[in-house]
Design a protein around this motif. Structure first.
Motif, PDB file in Angstrom:
ATOM      1  N   ALA A 116       0.830  -1.218   0.000  1.00 25.12           N
ATOM      2  CA  ALA A 116       0.000   0.000   0.000  1.00 25.12           C
ATOM      3  C   ALA A 116       0.860   1.261   0.000  1.00 25.12           C
ATOM      4  O   ALA A 116       0.582   2.227  -0.725  1.00 25.12           O
ATOM      5  N   ILE A 117       1.917   1.279   0.808  1.00 27.53           N
ATOM      6  CA  ILE A 117       2.792   2.459   0.865  1.00 27.53           C
ATOM      7  C   ILE A 117       3.530   2.640  -0.457  1.00 27.53           C
ATOM      8  O   ILE A 117       3.678   3.768  -0.962  1.00 27.53           O
ATOM      9  N   ALA A 118       4.006   1.538  -1.037  1.00 30.45           N
ATOM     10  CA  ALA A 118       4.679   1.634  -2.332  1.00 30.45           C
ATOM     11  C   ALA A 118       3.721   2.149  -3.395  1.00 30.45           C
ATOM     12  O   ALA A 118       4.075   3.009  -4.228  1.00 30.45           O
ATOM     13  N   ALA A 119       2.484   1.636  -3.396  1.00 26.52           N
ATOM     14  CA  ALA A 119       1.494   2.103  -4.369  1.00 26.52           C
ATOM     15  C   ALA A 119       1.169   3.578  -4.158  1.00 26.52           C
ATOM     16  O   ALA A 119       1.017   4.342  -5.133  1.00 26.52           O
ATOM     17  N   LEU A 120       1.082   4.010  -2.899  1.00 26.64           N
ATOM     18  CA  LEU A 120       0.823   5.419  -2.606  1.00 26.64           C
ATOM     19  C   LEU A 120       1.916   6.310  -3.160  1.00 26.64           C
ATOM     20  O   LEU A 120       1.647   7.375  -3.743  1.00 26.64           O
ATOM     21  N   SER A 121       3.154   5.884  -3.002  1.00 21.22           N
ATOM     22  CA  SER A 121       4.263   6.694  -3.509  1.00 21.22           C
ATOM     23  C   SER A 121       4.246   6.768  -5.034  1.00 21.22           C
ATOM     24  O   SER A 121       4.502   7.828  -5.631  1.00 21.22           O
ATOM     25  N   VAL A 122       3.946   5.653  -5.701  1.00 21.49           N
ATOM     26  CA  VAL A 122       3.889   5.658  -7.163  1.00 21.49           C
ATOM     27  C   VAL A 122       2.751   6.542  -7.654  1.00 21.49           C
ATOM     28  O   VAL A 122       2.904   7.318  -8.626  1.00 21.49           O
ATOM     29  N   VAL A 123       1.586   6.444  -7.000  1.00 16.52           N
ATOM     30  CA  VAL A 123       0.453   7.293  -7.390  1.00 16.52           C
ATOM     31  C   VAL A 123       0.782   8.770  -7.197  1.00 16.52           C
ATOM     32  O   VAL A 123       0.464   9.616  -8.051  1.00 16.52           O
ATOM     33  N   ALA A 124       1.449   9.096  -6.082  1.00 18.40           N
ATOM     34  CA  ALA A 124       1.796  10.495  -5.829  1.00 18.40           C
ATOM     35  C   ALA A 124       2.744  11.029  -6.900  1.00 18.40           C
ATOM     36  O   ALA A 124       2.584  12.141  -7.407  1.00 18.40           O
ATOM     37  N   VAL A 125       3.751  10.222  -7.257  1.00 23.86           N
ATOM     38  CA  VAL A 125       4.682  10.651  -8.301  1.00 23.86           C
ATOM     39  C   VAL A 125       3.961  10.756  -9.636  1.00 23.86           C
ATOM     40  O   VAL A 125       4.207  11.682 -10.433  1.00 23.86           O
ATOM     41  N   GLY A 126       3.043   9.794  -9.923  1.00 21.60           N
ATOM     42  CA  GLY A 126       2.284   9.856 -11.172  1.00 21.60           C
ATOM     43  C   GLY A 126       1.411  11.088 -11.257  1.00 21.60           C
ATOM     44  O   GLY A 126       1.306  11.713 -12.320  1.00 21.60           O
ATOM     45  N   VAL A 127       0.768  11.448 -10.149  1.00 16.88           N
ATOM     46  CA  VAL A 127      -0.044  12.664 -10.128  1.00 16.88           C
ATOM     47  C   VAL A 127       0.815  13.887 -10.397  1.00 16.88           C
ATOM     48  O   VAL A 127       0.438  14.804 -11.138  1.00 16.88           O
ATOM     49  N   GLY A 128       2.012  13.897  -9.796  1.00 17.72           N
ATOM     50  CA  GLY A 128       2.912  15.027 -10.046  1.00 17.72           C
ATOM     51  C   GLY A 128       3.336  15.100 -11.499  1.00 17.72           C
ATOM     52  O   GLY A 128       3.464  16.194 -12.079  1.00 17.72           O
ATOM     53  N   THR A 129       3.551  13.948 -12.115  1.00 19.98           N
ATOM     54  CA  THR A 129       3.938  13.923 -13.530  1.00 19.98           C
ATOM     55  C   THR A 129       2.809  14.454 -14.408  1.00 19.98           C
ATOM     56  O   THR A 129       3.020  15.254 -15.335  1.00 19.98           O
ATOM     57  N   LEU A 130       1.581  14.019 -14.121  1.00 18.78           N
ATOM     58  CA  LEU A 130       0.432  14.503 -14.889  1.00 18.78           C
ATOM     59  C   LEU A 130       0.171  15.977 -14.661  1.00 18.78           C
ATOM     60  O   LEU A 130      -0.382  16.675 -15.535  1.00 18.78           O
ATOM     61  N   GLY A 132       2.318  18.207 -14.550  1.00 14.87           N
ATOM     62  CA  GLY A 132       3.270  19.030 -15.282  1.00 14.87           C
ATOM     63  C   GLY A 132       4.682  18.994 -14.756  1.00 14.87           C
ATOM     64  O   GLY A 132       5.511  19.824 -15.163  1.00 14.87           O
ATOM     65  N   ASN A 133       5.015  18.027 -13.874  1.00 14.72           N
ATOM     66  CA  ASN A 133       6.378  17.917 -13.377  1.00 14.72           C
ATOM     67  C   ASN A 133       7.260  17.339 -14.486  1.00 14.72           C
ATOM     68  O   ASN A 133       7.143  16.172 -14.855  1.00 14.72           O
ATOM     69  N   GLU A 134       8.131  18.139 -15.021  1.00 18.48           N
ATOM     70  CA  GLU A 134       8.956  17.714 -16.140  1.00 18.48           C
ATOM     71  C   GLU A 134      10.164  16.892 -15.710  1.00 18.48           C
ATOM     72  O   GLU A 134      10.869  16.334 -16.562  1.00 18.48           O
ATOM     73  N   ASP A 135      10.427  16.813 -14.403  1.00 16.55           N
ATOM     74  CA  ASP A 135      11.586  16.048 -13.932  1.00 16.55           C
ATOM     75  C   ASP A 135      11.347  14.546 -13.980  1.00 16.55           C
ATOM     76  O   ASP A 135      12.293  13.760 -13.962  1.00 16.55           O
ATOM     77  N   VAL A 136      10.089  14.125 -13.969  1.00 18.51           N
ATOM     78  CA  VAL A 136       9.741  12.706 -13.970  1.00 18.51           C
ATOM     79  C   VAL A 136       8.847  12.424 -15.165  1.00 18.51           C
ATOM     80  O   VAL A 136       7.744  12.969 -15.263  1.00 18.51           O
ATOM     81  N   ASN A 137       9.312  11.563 -16.063  1.00 19.09           N
ATOM     82  CA  ASN A 137       8.497  11.163 -17.204  1.00 19.09           C
ATOM     83  C   ASN A 137       7.975   9.742 -17.009  1.00 19.09           C
ATOM     84  O   ASN A 137       8.171   9.116 -15.956  1.00 19.09           O
ATOM     85  N   GLY A 138       7.323   9.221 -18.039  1.00 18.26           N
ATOM     86  CA  GLY A 138       6.728   7.894 -17.932  1.00 18.26           C
ATOM     87  C   GLY A 138       7.757   6.796 -17.717  1.00 18.26           C
ATOM     88  O   GLY A 138       7.527   5.851 -16.954  1.00 18.26           O
ATOM     89  N   VAL A 139       8.911   6.919 -18.372  1.00 19.06           N
ATOM     90  CA  VAL A 139       9.950   5.905 -18.215  1.00 19.06           C
ATOM     91  C   VAL A 139      10.480   5.896 -16.785  1.00 19.06           C
ATOM     92  O   VAL A 139      10.666   4.833 -16.173  1.00 19.06           O
ATOM     93  N   ALA A 140      10.725   7.082 -16.239  1.00 20.24           N
ATOM     94  CA  ALA A 140      11.217   7.171 -14.865  1.00 20.24           C
ATOM     95  C   ALA A 140      10.199   6.614 -13.879  1.00 20.24           C
ATOM     96  O   ALA A 140      10.554   5.945 -12.902  1.00 20.24           O
ATOM     97  N   LEU A 141       8.900   6.885 -14.148  1.00 18.04           N
ATOM     98  CA  LEU A 141       7.861   6.362 -13.267  1.00 18.04           C
ATOM     99  C   LEU A 141       7.813   4.843 -13.318  1.00 18.04           C
ATOM    100  O   LEU A 141       7.653   4.169 -12.287  1.00 18.04           O
ATOM    101  N   PHE A 142       7.988   4.290 -14.516  1.00 10.86           N
ATOM    102  CA  PHE A 142       8.005   2.827 -14.660  1.00 10.86           C
ATOM    103  C   PHE A 142       9.195   2.227 -13.916  1.00 10.86           C
ATOM    104  O   PHE A 142       9.066   1.200 -13.236  1.00 10.86           O
ATOM    105  N   MET A 143      10.355   2.856 -14.041  1.00 15.45           N
ATOM    106  CA  MET A 143      11.541   2.356 -13.350  1.00 15.45           C
ATOM    107  C   MET A 143      11.375   2.455 -11.842  1.00 15.45           C
ATOM    108  O   MET A 143      11.789   1.551 -11.101  1.00 15.45           O
ATOM    109  N   LEU A 144      10.776   3.554 -11.369  1.00 11.59           N
ATOM    110  CA  LEU A 144      10.539   3.697  -9.933  1.00 11.59           C
ATOM    111  C   LEU A 144       9.636   2.583  -9.422  1.00 11.59           C
ATOM    112  O   LEU A 144       9.892   1.995  -8.358  1.00 11.59           O
ATOM    113  N   THR A 145       8.593   2.265 -10.198  1.00  8.60           N
ATOM    114  CA  THR A 145       7.688   1.185  -9.795  1.00  8.60           C
ATOM    115  C   THR A 145       8.430  -0.137  -9.682  1.00  8.60           C
ATOM    116  O   THR A 145       8.245  -0.907  -8.724  1.00  8.60           O
TER     117      THR A 145
END
Length: 380
Positions: A116-130, A132-145
């Motif tokens: 649950a905590i890992a999923a929360l962190s991924v969702v939070a980063v994904g929300v930030g990416t959507l 407009g956070n340009e520091d994290v793209n889809g590839v980085a989010l996938f690698m983080l997961t």
């Protein structure tokens, strides 16, 4: 540091020292990677830098309590890490602190909480990416997961291994208790049975033959002394750590003569025969052989109307065979009692077997085969 011969081996820290080393290492990594740009041109004012350092300190310091409050620590480190990356212009490696905290949750066996905590962190980063956070793209989010899934899996494997080790230790403790109970049964049962036979004989002879009664009473005294001695030796495994360890060797085939003499003093005609070349045997084989003979003589005293017993010990290059027969004429004895089952378990534990059956000429017979490899005593 521990020196062994000419080589030195450094032991890693444990306990609180290990926790302190981990906290200090993560803090040094986060400060060194996140505050390094301070040596060059400044990118943010000093108040922002102080706030960054405070969040780094809070996230790393919380790791000290990860064993006691793993879920709360992981959530707190996640919050501090998120705040750091949202406010700081230096993207340092503070994520390592969250990884350590997440691993601690999984290693404590809290798999659902870790997921649950890992999923929360991924969702939070994904929300930030959507957002407009340009520091994290889809590839980085996938690698983080992928990294977080690997961390949770490693932590769970650690927990599973510890649980397996604890289960093995628990079973070993249970087997040791059963072994002690079996030893007590053999020791007490044998001597108490002989004492019962001898006391009965003494009562019958007390008036008619005082001399024979005195002999029986002397045998009772000897049997009770031997019972107490073996009882102390058996219970020695439960002694306090600082008590002196017993120095008497465990009973073996060399002491079967004592069992024979004890049974003779109870009125049985006991004969012992040895064939083959006697050789040193592993301690567990010696003890099993002794207990099998002891329990067999106990069963004769308890359940049989026998007057004669024969004990045969046969040595072979890779095994020793034991046979105890009597001429009893009493009712057939059951083979399901705890004494016979205990003897059978002793033989099976060594890879051998134990068979009980009516004797060829009446009575009862116990035959055991105990393998011992090459015959060399096993070193402890």
């Amino acid at each position: 540091m521990v020196l062994q011969g000419s080589a030195a081996r450094v032991r890693p820290p444990r306990g609180q020292w290990a926790d302190a080393a981990l906290v200090g290492g993560v803090f040094a990594l986060a400060v060194g990677g996140g505050m390094g740009p301070l040596v060059g041109e400044r990118a943010e004012p000093w108040p922002g830098t102080v706030l960054d350092l405070a969040m780094i300190t809070a996230a790393c310091g919380a790791l000290w309590f990860r064993r006691r409050r793993p879920v709360a620590v992981a959530l707190g480190v996640l919050a501090a890490t998120a705040a750091y990356y949202l406010t700081s212009v230096y993207d340092g490696p503070l994520l390592v602190a969250f990884v350590v905290a997440l691993y601690a949750v999984a290693a404590q066996g809290l798999l659902r909480a870790a997921v649950a905590i890992a999923a929360l962190s991924v969702v939070a980063v994904g929300v930030g990416t959507l957002a407009g956070n340009e520091d994290v793209n889809g590839v980085a989010l996938f690698m983080l997961t992928g990294w977080l899934v690997a961390v949770v899996a490693l932590g769970w494997l650690r927990h599973s291994r510890q649980a397996y080790v604890h289960e093995v230790e628990r079973r070993a403790a249970g087997e040791e208790r059963l072994r002690i109970a079996r030893e007590l049964h053999d020791v007490i049962g044998h001597h108490i049975s002989l004492i019962s036979v001898q006391s009965t004989a003494a009562l019958h002879r007390l008036e008619k033959d005082p001399e024979q009664a005195g002999t029986a009473l002397a045998a009772i005294k000897s049997s009770s002394r031997e019972a107490l001695r073996e009882l102390r030796a058996t219970l020695g495994v439960l002694r306090q750590i600082d008590e002196e360890a017993p120095t008497a060797p465990p009973p073996g085939l060399a002491r079967i003569g004592e069992l024979v003499e004890s049974a003779r003093s109870a009125g049985f005609d006991v004969r012992a025969h040895t064939s083959g070349e006697p050789q040193p045997l592993p301690t567990e084989v010696e003890l099993a052989a002794y207990r099998i003979v002891q329990e067999s003589l106990t069963n004769v005293a308890r359940h049989s109307r026998a007057t004669a017993v024969t004990v045969r010990v046969s040595y072979a290059p890779r095994e020793v065979r034991i046979e105890i027969t009597d001429n009893g004429r009493g009712p057939a004895r059951t083979v399901s009692g705890s004494g016979i089952s205990g003897m059978r378990e002793r033989a099976r534990a060594l890879g051998g077997e134990l068979i009980t059956s009516p004797g060829r000429d009446g009575g009862f017979a116990v035959r055991a085969r105990l393998p011992h490899g090459n015959g060399a005593p096993r070193q402890s």
